[in-house]
Design an enzyme around this catalytic site. Sequence first.
Site, PDB file in Angstrom:
ATOM      1  N   ASN A   7     -14.014  -2.609   6.864  1.00 33.68           N
ATOM      2  CA  ASN A   7     -13.327  -2.698   5.570  1.00 33.68           C
ATOM      3  C   ASN A   7     -14.013  -3.820   4.808  1.00 33.68           C
ATOM      4  O   ASN A   7     -13.731  -4.993   5.016  1.00 33.68           O
ATOM      5  CB  ASN A   7     -11.845  -2.985   5.776  1.00 33.68           C
ATOM      6  CG  ASN A   7     -11.069  -3.021   4.456  1.00 33.68           C
ATOM      7  OD1 ASN A   7     -11.643  -2.836   3.382  1.00 33.68           O
ATOM      8  ND2 ASN A   7      -9.781  -3.267   4.538  1.00 33.68           N
ATOM      9  N   HIS A 169      -2.932   3.534  -0.243  1.00 31.86           N
ATOM     10  CA  HIS A 169      -2.307   3.385   1.080  1.00 31.86           C
ATOM     11  C   HIS A 169      -2.146   4.743   1.770  1.00 31.86           C
ATOM     12  O   HIS A 169      -1.325   4.901   2.670  1.00 31.86           O
ATOM     13  CB  HIS A 169      -0.918   2.715   0.985  1.00 31.86           C
ATOM     14  CG  HIS A 169      -0.950   1.291   0.538  1.00 31.86           C
ATOM     15  ND1 HIS A 169      -0.021   0.772  -0.344  1.00 31.86           N
ATOM     16  CD2 HIS A 169      -1.789   0.278   0.837  1.00 31.86           C
ATOM     17  CE1 HIS A 169      -0.290  -0.504  -0.562  1.00 31.86           C
ATOM     18  NE2 HIS A 169      -1.356  -0.828   0.144  1.00 31.86           N
ATOM     19  N   HIS A 197       5.562   1.432   2.375  1.00 30.60           N
ATOM     20  CA  HIS A 197       4.521   0.566   2.941  1.00 30.60           C
ATOM     21  C   HIS A 197       4.632  -0.769   2.220  1.00 30.60           C
ATOM     22  O   HIS A 197       4.302  -0.879   1.030  1.00 30.60           O
ATOM     23  CB  HIS A 197       3.140   1.191   2.721  1.00 30.60           C
ATOM     24  CG  HIS A 197       2.010   0.319   3.190  1.00 30.60           C
ATOM     25  ND1 HIS A 197       1.287   0.588   4.340  1.00 30.60           N
ATOM     26  CD2 HIS A 197       1.490  -0.826   2.689  1.00 30.60           C
ATOM     27  CE1 HIS A 197       0.368  -0.353   4.501  1.00 30.60           C
ATOM     28  NE2 HIS A 197       0.471  -1.221   3.509  1.00 30.60           N
ATOM     29  N   ARG A 230       0.885  -8.832  -7.493  1.00 31.81           N
ATOM     30  CA  ARG A 230       0.770  -7.810  -8.533  1.00 31.81           C
ATOM     31  C   ARG A 230       2.134  -7.539  -9.155  1.00 31.81           C
ATOM     32  O   ARG A 230       3.144  -7.463  -8.461  1.00 31.81           O
ATOM     33  CB  ARG A 230       0.196  -6.515  -7.967  1.00 31.81           C
ATOM     34  CG  ARG A 230      -1.216  -6.645  -7.429  1.00 31.81           C
ATOM     35  CD  ARG A 230      -1.693  -5.328  -6.848  1.00 31.81           C
ATOM     36  NE  ARG A 230      -2.684  -5.542  -5.815  1.00 31.81           N
ATOM     37  CZ  ARG A 230      -2.921  -4.699  -4.816  1.00 31.81           C
ATOM     38  NH1 ARG A 230      -2.234  -3.576  -4.720  1.00 31.81           N
ATOM     39  NH2 ARG A 230      -3.840  -4.973  -3.915  1.00 31.81           N
ATOM     40  N   GLY A 321       3.610  -5.192   6.878  1.00 32.71           N
ATOM     41  CA  GLY A 321       4.083  -6.478   7.395  1.00 32.71           C
ATOM     42  C   GLY A 321       5.533  -6.756   7.106  1.00 32.71           C
ATOM     43  O   GLY A 321       6.295  -7.198   7.984  1.00 32.71           O
TER      44      GLY A 321
END
Length: 390
Positions: A7, A169, A197, A230, A321
């Site tokens: 990534n 995602h 998510h 964001r 998370g």
Amino acid sequence: MSILVLNSGSSSLKFAIFPEGQEDASVEGIAEQLNSDAAQVVIKRDGKKSETALSGADHKQALQFILEQLPETPRAVGHRIVHGGEHFTEPALVTSKVIDEIRATVPLAPLHNPGSLLGIETMVELYPELPQVTVFDTAFHQTLPEFAYRYALPEKCYRDYSVRRYGFHGTSHSYVSKAAAAELGFDLENSRVLVAHLGNGASTCAVLNGKSVDTSMGLTPLEGLVMGTRSGDVDPSLHQYLATAAGMSLEEINNMLNKESGLLGLSQGASNDMRTLRGLASEGNQPAALAIEIFCYRLAKSLAALCVATGGLDYLIFTGGIGENDPAIRERVTEKLAFLGLEIDADANANHGENNHGIITTADSPATALTICTKEEFMIAQLTAQTISK
């Protein structure tokens, strides 16, 4: 035989090695702050972490160092690509044509795709004989119907400039919906699933009969939910207003919306980390408490709206998370969605559903909420292996 998953960003390079048939990486890590004096590589192996300074290293030097640390040359390389535009509906073997098509999407993802291209081209230069596969965050959402992905703009915006909703995602949304079906034994192709998510980046997805039919992110990953830094949804006239009222440039406004807003902006700069904000809120910090409330409200509103796409709700999956690890956020959101048939089990939620396949709702709850640990890197490794085997 193993698969190397990469990534690549503009100044970083995350990596993981997956031995064939294993869901957990045997080696993983990150090269960070590349092209600076502080460049370093962090590697985790056998429960131990090592850090190596590589002052001034670029992507090529970092990759050379990383590959030297691996127990064997990988069978293939899988690259995570944020934006595939409308070109890619599934993983693709790296060819010069594929590289050109990814380069054509750079205007749609100027913060992400240039770094991805750098990682691909560096690996091709270092190991031209290795099969390499691109896996796109947008691919899972290419099943959205036109009425869900089109904006109410003149036709030329879509026809000439590819302005539409793409969603992101996708690798995570795809993985956890399949994992939930396998864990609970339900038929994914005859189900109504919503996925949340939730991490520093956050999005929701409506998965109807195994396919993505709507999602919260749009042309870019800025649309939708409140995220770490964001803003998520704002009035489209905000740019014009701030340019006039505050004298801000387009670049300054975009930087603010992407890097200074969300939880960080709402908490008056305190933190973009939900754990920190929950601690501050418990101490009476009102901006932190407001940031959490807005995060949960906007998330619940998004999930409720997505039920229009699915026609109801059978399963709600929390991942990422925050989604996997924060019982308080899950409880607050599911309470707001009680009208959809979600009845939270406080004890099950507190231990993340560990004793019952991740389920955090009561046994008689009409709809089921659960936590699933997302494994995007493993999914990329799996898709890479499947693609090269074809």
